[in-house]
Write an enzyme that holds these catalytic residues in place. Sequence first.
Site, PDB file in Angstrom:
ATOM      1  N   ARG A 188       1.146  -1.250  -0.018  1.00  0.00           N
ATOM      2  CA  ARG A 188      -0.094  -0.097   0.420  1.00  0.00           C
ATOM      3  C   ARG A 188       0.803   1.662   0.479  1.00  0.00           C
ATOM      4  O   ARG A 188       0.691   2.015  -0.984  1.00  0.00           O
ATOM      5  CB  ARG A 188      -1.480   0.080   1.543  1.00  0.00           C
ATOM      6  CG  ARG A 188      -1.922  -0.848   1.576  1.00  0.00           C
ATOM      7  CD  ARG A 188      -2.121  -1.842   2.422  1.00  0.00           C
ATOM      8  NE  ARG A 188      -1.812  -2.346   2.630  1.00  0.00           N
ATOM      9  CZ  ARG A 188      -1.317  -3.726   2.323  1.00  0.00           C
ATOM     10  NH1 ARG A 188      -2.813  -3.818   1.674  1.00  0.00           N
ATOM     11  NH2 ARG A 188      -0.931  -4.956   2.334  1.00  0.00           N
ATOM     12  N   THR A 189       2.191   1.554   0.662  1.00  0.00           N
ATOM     13  CA  THR A 189       2.015   2.252   1.271  1.00  0.00           C
ATOM     14  C   THR A 189       3.291   2.831   0.365  1.00  0.00           C
ATOM     15  O   THR A 189       3.060   4.616  -0.430  1.00  0.00           O
ATOM     16  CB  THR A 189       2.966   2.732   2.599  1.00  0.00           C
ATOM     17  OG1 THR A 189       2.266   2.373   3.214  1.00  0.00           O
ATOM     18  CG2 THR A 189       3.952   4.238   3.003  1.00  0.00           C
TER      19      THR A 189
ATOM     20  N   LYS B 191      27.365  -2.674   0.461  1.00  0.00           N
ATOM     21  CA  LYS B 191      29.000  -2.889   0.005  1.00  0.00           C
ATOM     22  C   LYS B 191      28.857  -1.747   1.470  1.00  0.00           C
ATOM     23  O   LYS B 191      29.877  -2.060   1.266  1.00  0.00           O
ATOM     24  CB  LYS B 191      28.621  -1.822  -0.994  1.00  0.00           C
ATOM     25  CG  LYS B 191      28.111  -2.562  -2.234  1.00  0.00           C
ATOM     26  CD  LYS B 191      28.532  -1.652  -3.343  1.00  0.00           C
ATOM     27  CE  LYS B 191      27.619  -2.355  -4.566  1.00  0.00           C
ATOM     28  NZ  LYS B 191      27.596  -0.819  -5.529  1.00  0.00           N
TER      29      LYS B 191
ATOM     30  N   ARG C  19      11.260   3.466   3.838  1.00  0.00           N
ATOM     31  CA  ARG C  19      11.077   2.972   4.704  1.00  0.00           C
ATOM     32  C   ARG C  19      11.992   1.583   4.885  1.00  0.00           C
ATOM     33  O   ARG C  19      12.653   2.132   4.654  1.00  0.00           O
ATOM     34  CB  ARG C  19       9.512   2.145   4.194  1.00  0.00           C
ATOM     35  CG  ARG C  19       9.771   0.494   5.333  1.00  0.00           C
ATOM     36  CD  ARG C  19       8.595   0.048   4.632  1.00  0.00           C
ATOM     37  NE  ARG C  19       6.415   0.656   4.926  1.00  0.00           N
ATOM     38  CZ  ARG C  19       5.972   0.257   4.618  1.00  0.00           C
ATOM     39  NH1 ARG C  19       5.653  -1.165   4.486  1.00  0.00           N
ATOM     40  NH2 ARG C  19       4.606   0.731   5.134  1.00  0.00           N
TER      41      ARG C  19
ATOM     42  N   HIS D 294       4.172   5.969  11.439  1.00  0.00           N
ATOM     43  CA  HIS D 294       4.111   5.669  10.299  1.00  0.00           C
ATOM     44  C   HIS D 294       2.981   6.899   9.788  1.00  0.00           C
ATOM     45  O   HIS D 294       1.855   6.766   9.788  1.00  0.00           O
ATOM     46  CB  HIS D 294       3.651   3.956   9.563  1.00  0.00           C
ATOM     47  CG  HIS D 294       3.192   3.641   8.314  1.00  0.00           C
ATOM     48  ND1 HIS D 294       3.590   4.691   7.295  1.00  0.00           N
ATOM     49  CD2 HIS D 294       2.403   2.826   8.257  1.00  0.00           C
ATOM     50  CE1 HIS D 294       3.351   3.934   6.669  1.00  0.00           C
ATOM     51  NE2 HIS D 294       2.666   3.117   7.014  1.00  0.00           N
TER      52      HIS D 294
HETATM   53  N1   CP Z   1      -0.312  -0.355   5.453  1.00  0.00           N
HETATM   54  C1   CP Z   1       1.011  -0.232   5.359  1.00  0.00           C
HETATM   55  O1   CP Z   1       1.591   0.287   6.118  1.00  0.00           O
HETATM   56  O2   CP Z   1       0.438  -1.094   4.529  1.00  0.00           O
HETATM   57  P1   CP Z   1       1.801  -1.524   3.369  1.00  0.00           P
HETATM   58  O3   CP Z   1       3.246  -2.270   4.587  1.00  0.00           O
HETATM   59  O4   CP Z   1       1.352  -2.801   2.160  1.00  0.00           O
HETATM   60  O5   CP Z   1       2.599  -0.936   3.096  1.00  0.00           O
END
Ligand code: CP
Length: 310
Positions: free
Chosen positions: A57-58, A87, A108, A136
């Site tokens: 999703r993100t 590396k 991320r 998040h």
């Molecule tokens: N909700 C969420 O962060 O989903 P993903 O891990 O698929 O990005």
Amino acid sequence: MVMRWDGWPHVLDTRQFKNTKLLISIFRLASRMNREKRLSCAKGKLLASLFYEPSTRTRLSFEAAMLRLGGGVLSTENAQEFSSTVKGETLEDTIRVVGSYVDVIVLRHPEEGSAIRAAGTSKVPIINAGDGSGQHPTQALLDAYTLYREFGTLQDLKVMMVGDLFYSRTVHSLTYLLAQQKGIKLFFVSPPLLAMPSDIIAYLKEKGVPYEQMTELSGLRNIDAIYVTRIQKERFRSIQDYEEVKGSYVISKEVLAQLPPHARILHPLPRAGELDPGVDNLPQASYFKQAENGLFIRMALLKAIFDKDV
Ligand code: CP
């Protein structure tokens, strides 16, 4: 209006979004993005999505958002394996270099605090797309936007969070965000091993936010929204600990029958057994709408960053 949040232009932590007026402006802009779908405010700009952990999703909604705003995307979906991290390159060096190619970085990373470290070295905005068990923030913004769309307000809501409250960055971010709202009451349901971290509980106490901690799903008839989370196998150091708590709670039609008809069920997804697919088509199930709302919130954030005056 000019939209600015604390720590502008980085998006690192939901405590940056203290001002309810600002939140409502972001929600209004997200609704506009939903209506307009395609714009050109990011024309000539590039976004890098730098993902050291898996995502559906993100990453894809950020990339879709950037493309819908007329910009371009560079993507590393498995940076842990396919970037120069292999590396021995530090995150700081990677960010410094990638920031010289693009106009915004969506990061991320498995380490808590990594997004703040990245922002410290970056000359372009860093958007935290999940830093380990830390935060998040864009997920929390889309969660809050979903609540706002369902209830018309974020105030005076009773929100129950269920599952892995210790490791879940989505729960941490949403708790900080909802804690700013008047009349909010939070209910935390988890096995003792996965209870909300003590620093977040201390924050709620300091802010005078009412909350209850429980190990059983009870008192559901007074709840407006349940925020269900996955028990995250990948965060456990010991497989025995995971086996002990997995499957602790399952939201089924029977559980749902205890909720008032206006209540809504949210889940950041992906799910892993804690949310029975049998409830997907019931009017209380808001989690797929929630995932879709992620696109509009992320378009709104990028538009605010690129347009500056939105
Ligand atoms: N909700 C969420 O962060 O989903 P993903 O891990 O698929 O990005």
